[in-house]
Design a protein around this motif. Structure first.
Motif, mmCIF file in Angstrom:
data_model
loop_
_atom_site.group_PDB
_atom_site.id
_atom_site.type_symbol
_atom_site.label_atom_id
_atom_site.label_comp_id
_atom_site.label_asym_id
_atom_site.label_seq_id
_atom_site.Cartn_x
_atom_site.Cartn_y
_atom_site.Cartn_z
ATOM 1 N N ALA A 226 50.791 52.974 69.802
ATOM 2 C CA ALA A 226 51.341 52.683 68.473
ATOM 3 C C ALA A 226 52.258 51.470 68.542
ATOM 4 C CB ALA A 226 52.108 53.899 67.957
ATOM 5 N N HIS A 228 55.356 50.915 67.499
ATOM 6 C CA HIS A 228 56.742 51.075 67.966
ATOM 7 C C HIS A 228 56.790 51.377 69.458
ATOM 8 C CE1 HIS A 228 55.307 55.069 66.826
ATOM 9 N NE2 HIS A 228 56.167 55.569 67.677
ATOM 10 N N VAL A 229 55.733 51.991 69.998
ATOM 11 C CA VAL A 229 55.686 52.234 71.446
ATOM 12 C C VAL A 229 55.434 50.924 72.177
ATOM 13 C CG1 VAL A 229 54.607 53.603 73.244
ATOM 14 C CG2 VAL A 229 54.811 54.541 70.947
ATOM 15 N N ARG A 280 45.808 63.171 76.264
ATOM 16 C CA ARG A 280 46.307 62.575 75.021
ATOM 17 C C ARG A 280 45.560 61.294 74.699
ATOM 18 N NH1 ARG A 280 50.987 60.576 75.872
ATOM 19 N NH2 ARG A 280 51.587 61.901 77.623
ATOM 20 N N ASN A 282 47.024 58.937 72.974
ATOM 21 C CA ASN A 282 48.029 57.910 72.683
ATOM 22 C C ASN A 282 49.054 57.853 73.808
ATOM 23 O OD1 ASN A 282 48.967 60.587 71.508
ATOM 24 N ND2 ASN A 282 50.870 59.377 71.518
ATOM 25 N N ILE A 283 49.661 56.684 73.907
ATOM 26 C CA ILE A 283 50.719 56.494 74.904
ATOM 27 C C ILE A 283 52.037 56.967 74.315
ATOM 28 C CG2 ILE A 283 52.031 54.758 76.179
ATOM 29 C CD1 ILE A 283 49.541 53.098 76.380
ATOM 30 N N SER A 284 52.825 57.615 75.144
ATOM 31 C CA SER A 284 54.147 58.046 74.697
ATOM 32 C C SER A 284 55.219 57.204 75.398
ATOM 33 C CB SER A 284 54.361 59.521 75.020
ATOM 34 O OG SER A 284 54.478 59.698 76.410
ATOM 35 N N PHE A 285 56.425 57.368 74.894
ATOM 36 C CA PHE A 285 57.545 56.686 75.548
ATOM 37 C C PHE A 285 57.690 57.160 76.993
ATOM 38 C CE2 PHE A 285 59.244 56.471 71.058
ATOM 39 C CZ PHE A 285 59.018 55.114 70.919
ATOM 40 N N ASP A 286 57.476 58.432 77.193
ATOM 41 C CA ASP A 286 57.616 58.974 78.544
ATOM 42 C C ASP A 286 56.578 58.372 79.488
ATOM 43 O OD1 ASP A 286 59.729 60.515 77.747
ATOM 44 O OD2 ASP A 286 58.531 62.323 77.392
ATOM 45 N N LYS B 108 55.499 63.601 72.169
ATOM 46 C CA LYS B 108 54.879 62.506 72.927
ATOM 47 C C LYS B 108 54.221 61.487 71.994
ATOM 48 C CE LYS B 108 55.188 64.502 77.178
ATOM 49 N NZ LYS B 108 55.568 63.916 78.454
ATOM 50 N N GLN B 109 54.887 61.212 70.905
ATOM 51 C CA GLN B 109 54.475 60.179 69.944
ATOM 52 C C GLN B 109 53.095 60.458 69.338
ATOM 53 O OE1 GLN B 109 56.390 59.217 72.865
ATOM 54 N NE2 GLN B 109 57.864 59.489 71.203
ATOM 55 N N ARG B 110 52.664 61.691 69.363
ATOM 56 C CA ARG B 110 51.374 62.012 68.737
ATOM 57 C C ARG B 110 51.456 61.802 67.223
ATOM 58 N NH1 ARG B 110 51.654 66.149 72.745
ATOM 59 N NH2 ARG B 110 49.833 66.210 74.114
ATOM 60 N N SER B 112 53.663 60.046 65.308
ATOM 61 C CA SER B 112 53.879 58.687 64.822
ATOM 62 C C SER B 112 52.645 57.820 65.043
ATOM 63 C CB SER B 112 55.089 58.064 65.519
ATOM 64 O OG SER B 112 54.942 58.154 66.919
ATOM 65 N N THR B 113 51.985 58.011 66.174
ATOM 66 C CA THR B 113 50.777 57.221 66.422
ATOM 67 C C THR B 113 49.688 57.566 65.406
ATOM 68 O OG1 THR B 113 51.302 57.199 68.782
ATOM 69 C CG2 THR B 113 49.064 56.596 68.161
#
Lengths: 329, 520
Positions: A226, A228-229, A280, A282-286, B108-110, B112-113
């Protein structure tokens, strides 16, 4: 999205792969995870650690469970580039004419273990540059394409040890990750003793084919990030530059060269692989935080003051990760 | 649909995932907006209370007569309104809401993404898969935990601000050491009590008799009396306000007189000593009876002599005759018009009378407070043609007289106003050295040629060495001249004694001495 391999299937297959590796490799969870992530991201990994920590065994085990061709080069000070990539040899053809024939070196494999890479001279080290970047080798006027998947797993002793040559920055940048092999814990040591000194040696079976691995590598590229990420990743990399406004106090004071664009590419690709481990899309901040240290530690170069004061690059990156705001909330 | 239901999605619901994702984001956005309202409200409430406390303190110091509670309510309400308006304008961004929810719920930004991709390309398969991934998560924390209402710093400071406001409200500045608040003047307070009581009674009368100008002015008087009674006014301020109120009363009184006399010229036509004091009321009563049909034709005819009385009220005989003829012809409107005029005049005259009494009360209060300008103001009012009650008497005859007589009514009997009677010789005369009207001061106008003039002056110096009251007594004594004349010329002894007694009797003090010596 791949028709043959869904995200949930990928997670299961990767878990199975890790489980199989764990039959022979005790501990080194971060190391195994990093190597697998690097494999999925189509990169190369540099493993640093003192001798005897199981680096070579890990690479051998990986080739076994993935059913990939494996070769090993023990780097020594007198190792020549031709010893790696191969050389032209005079041979006699069917007509009795003498011709030059290319004799492939050990680089023509799928998993290449470059053991103690920093014991060879820079010239020999540089022989790997084209192979790592282009996945091909040029000898004379002829180019030779390496078979996919191709991955270099280089190990190096800490540069404080005698008889070592530091890798040039250009070559360091070719490695997607730099992983640190740590000493096992007491419990892990106990398991290692049981596993390696008994009558029977642990064996592993191939659990994944080459095609499956290539499909996973394609799936890794489909993991999304995303906006913002992505901004967070950009801020992290910019903060490694001392002259950038996003720089933290440590990086402003002790960093000579910050991470290159290849650094953020590496970080994103590794984060995608980490996301895939968890199934997942999507990529997360973690994910980014986990990928930041191994992807940037060999790309952030300290200045003389930092070296003199014994500043750890990881401390600089940790500070950046702490200071960089996560989202706006 | 509740928030928790929205999270629970099965594989069969995958087609509805984008819709449920939108519902989740909308719900979270509402929650965050609600929290923003509350948090902004706390900020507004704190600042409202704080500003109110400061404002109330400033009011008590500088403008003590204004209502502090009203000020506090206005300030607090205003600050709250501003805060709520800011909260309304600061509608949360949905992507930011999703980002915060991701962080709070460890998603884990699910979320928002998925939201970001659904906004950019909602039709793609990837967007759909991301939505499924986002809404298929089960999250232990309830929805309220994401944007739960929390006590921020401002909310914790609200009790302090409220306490400060309460303390400021109950604070009595006059009891503080070194306070700049004016010192309470007992005379002002006591006069304030009198003024307020007078205003109250005036208000009762004005309401009873429906006197509009008196109602308004009595309210002003009551307010001023209350302020004086509260001790918030110094003597100088009280006198100043009394002067202003007196001017306002005089203006209203002139306006009332103008209303009463403008149409028919009553003021000019009716004699102050007029014989027919009851002319107007009797005539009005007759005319009203006429309108009500209670009068016979003969009684109507008997109205003719009353036209003489009516003429003194400024209504022409011709008009009355014409009105009566119209009435006889079955058109009562003209007579009704005359009755209405008389009622209006009566009302205006009553109003003027009430205002006149108020003016005298104001003057009395001013005089009691030592205002040196009272006499000058009275003179100026006389110069303006507003001649106290004589105007009212002149205007209204019986009605005006009644209003004027009321001056010696209960108020004066109770001690309000100028109830004491003083001889002209001993009456204190107030002087204004700066006034151009110093001719009102008693001064010997005759040329004594011989004899000694004795002037006794009494000065009261209340403040700043300024004379506010001057009492002048004049006593002329001729005894020295008398003895000189008697010693030079040859007068018979018994004539000399007669002459001596005569001149000594001209001086009261001397004569009393003589009487005392004779008694001895």
């Amino acid at each position: 999205m791949s028709e043959s391999l869904d995200i949930a299937d990928a997670r299961g297959r990767l878990a199975e792969l890790r489980h199989e590796i764990g039959k022979r490799i005790i501990g080194h969870d971060d190391l195994v995870e990093g190597i697998l992530a690097c494999l999925l991201a189509s990169g190369h990994v540099l493993i640093e650690g003192v001798p005897g920590l199981g680096k070579t065994l890990l690479v051998k085990t990986l080739s076994a469970v993935l059913d990939l061709e494996f070769s090993r080069i023990q780097f020594t000070p007198d190792l020549m580039p031709a010893d790696i990539i191969g050389t032209q040899m005079v041979a006699q053809d069917d007509d009795g004419n003498r011709v030059f024939k290319f004799q492939q070196g050990p680089v023509f494999t799928q998993l290449l273990l470059a053991d103690e890479i920093n014991r060879a001279t820079p010239k020999t080290q540089s022989a790997l540059l084209e192979a790592m970047e282009e996945h091909r080798v040029t000898v004379g006027r002829t180019g030779h394409v390496l078979e996919e998947p191709f991955m270099v797993l280089a190990t190096q002793n800490p540069i404080e040890m005698e008889g070592t040559y530091p890798l040039p920055e250009a070559q360091l940048d070719r490695f997607l990750l730099k992983l640190i092999a740590k000493y096992p814990s007491a419990a892990e040591l106990s398991k290692i003793i049981d596993l390696t000194t008994g009558e029977r040696e642990a064996t592993v079976q191939p659990v994944m084919t080459c095609d499956e691995l290539n499909a996973l590598r394609a799936l890794t590229r489909q993991v999304v990030i995303a906006g913002h990420v992505k901004d967070f990743a950009v801020q992290i990399v910019l903060a490694t530059h001392a002259d950038n406004e996003a720089a933290t106090p440590l990086s402003k004071r002790f960093v000579r060269h910050g991470a290159s664009p290849r650094g953020i590419q590496s970080m994103i690709l590794i984060a995608k692989a980490y996301a895939l481990f968890e199934g997942r899309l999507n990529i997360s901040f973690d994910d980014l935080k986990s990928a930041a240290v191994p992807a940037l530690r060999h790309r952030v170069l300290l200045n003389f003051e930092g070296e003199a004061e014994g500043i750890d690059v990881e401390a600089v990156i940790d500070e950046i990760l702490r200071e960089t705001p996560v989202g706006d909330g | 649909m509740t928030f928790d239901r929205a999270w629970s999605i099965t594989a069969l619901d995958e087609r509805r995932a984008p819709e449920r994702l939108a519902n989740i984001i909308a719900h979270l956005t509402q929650q965050k907006w609600r929290r923003s309202f509350i948090e902004y409200g706390w900020v507004g409430l704190f600042w409202g209370l704080a500003i109110s406390a400061v404002s109330v303190l400033a009011l008590k110091i500088y403008v003590p007569h204004l209502s502090s509670s009203m000020c506090a309510v206005l300030m607090t309400s205003g600050a709250l309104a501003v805060a709520i308006a800011k909260a309304w304008l600061a509608r949360p961004d949905e992507l930011q809401v999703a980002i915060q929810a991701d962080v709070a719920l460890k998603l884990k930004q699910r979320l928002s993404t998925a939201w970001e991709f659904s906004q950019t390309d909602s039709e793609s398969e990837l967007s759909h898969r991301l939505a499924v991934q986002a809404v298929s998560q089960r999250y232990p924390p309830p929805s309220q935990a994401v944007f739960a209402v929390r006590l921020n710093t401002w909310a914790r400071l609200i009790p302090l601000a409220a306490l400060a406001l309460v303390l400021v409200n109950v604070l009595d500045l006059q009891q503080l050491p070194g306070s700049t608040a004016p010192i309470v003047d007992d005379a002002v307070v006591s006069e304030g009590v009198r003024l307020r009581e007078f205003a109250r009674q005036m208000q009762v009368r004005a309401l009873r008799d429906a006197l509009p100008r008196s109602q308004t002015e009595s309210e002003n008087m009551r307010r001023l009396g209350s302020r004086m009674e509260s001790g918030s006014l110094s003597r100088q301020e009280a006198v100043s306000r009394l002067q202003e109120l007196g001017q306002s009363l005089a203006h209203q009184r002139r306006a009332a007189l103008s209303d009463g006399g403008s149409k028919t010229g009553i003021a000019e036509s009716f004699s102050p000593i007029g014989n027919g004091e009851n002319d107007a009321s009797q005539l009005k009563e007759l005319l009203e009876q006429l309108l009500q049909g209670k009068l016979t034709a003969g009684e109507i005819a008997a109205l003719s002599p009353e036209s003489e009385s009516l003429s003194r009220l400024g209504i022409s005989i011709q008009d009355l005759s014409s009105a009566l003829e119209s009435y006889a012809a079955g058109h009562p409107l003209d007579v009704q018009q005359i009755v209405d005029d008389l009622e209006r005049q009566e009302l205006a005259i009553d109003d003027a009378g009430e205002l006149g009494r108020a003016i005298r009360q104001i003057d009395q209060v001013r005089e009691n407070l030592g205002d040196v300008m009272v006499s000058a103001d009275q003179l100026m009012q006389r110069g303006d043609g507003t001649q106290d009650d004589s105007d009212v008497r002149a205007l209204g005859g019986p009605m005006g007289r009644a209003a004027g007589d009321a001056d010696s009514g209960p108020m004066n009997q109770a001690g309000f106003g100028s109830g004491s009677v003083e001889t002209p010789r001993k009456r204190p005369r107030t002087l204004d050295p700066n006034s151009e009207r110093n001719d009102i001061v008693l001064k010997p106008q005759s040329n004594f040629r011989e004899g000694s003039g004795f002037t006794t002056e009494t000065r009261v110096l209340p403040k700043a060495g300024k004379t506010t009251v001057e009492n002048v007594e004049l006593d002329v004594r001729f005894d020295a001249q008398m003895e000189e004349v008697l010693s030079k010329d040859d007068y018979p002894l018994h004539q000399k004694e007669f002459i001596r007694r005569y001149f000594l009797s001209l001086s009261q003090g001397v004569s009393s001495d003589v009487q005392a010596s004779e008694e001895q």
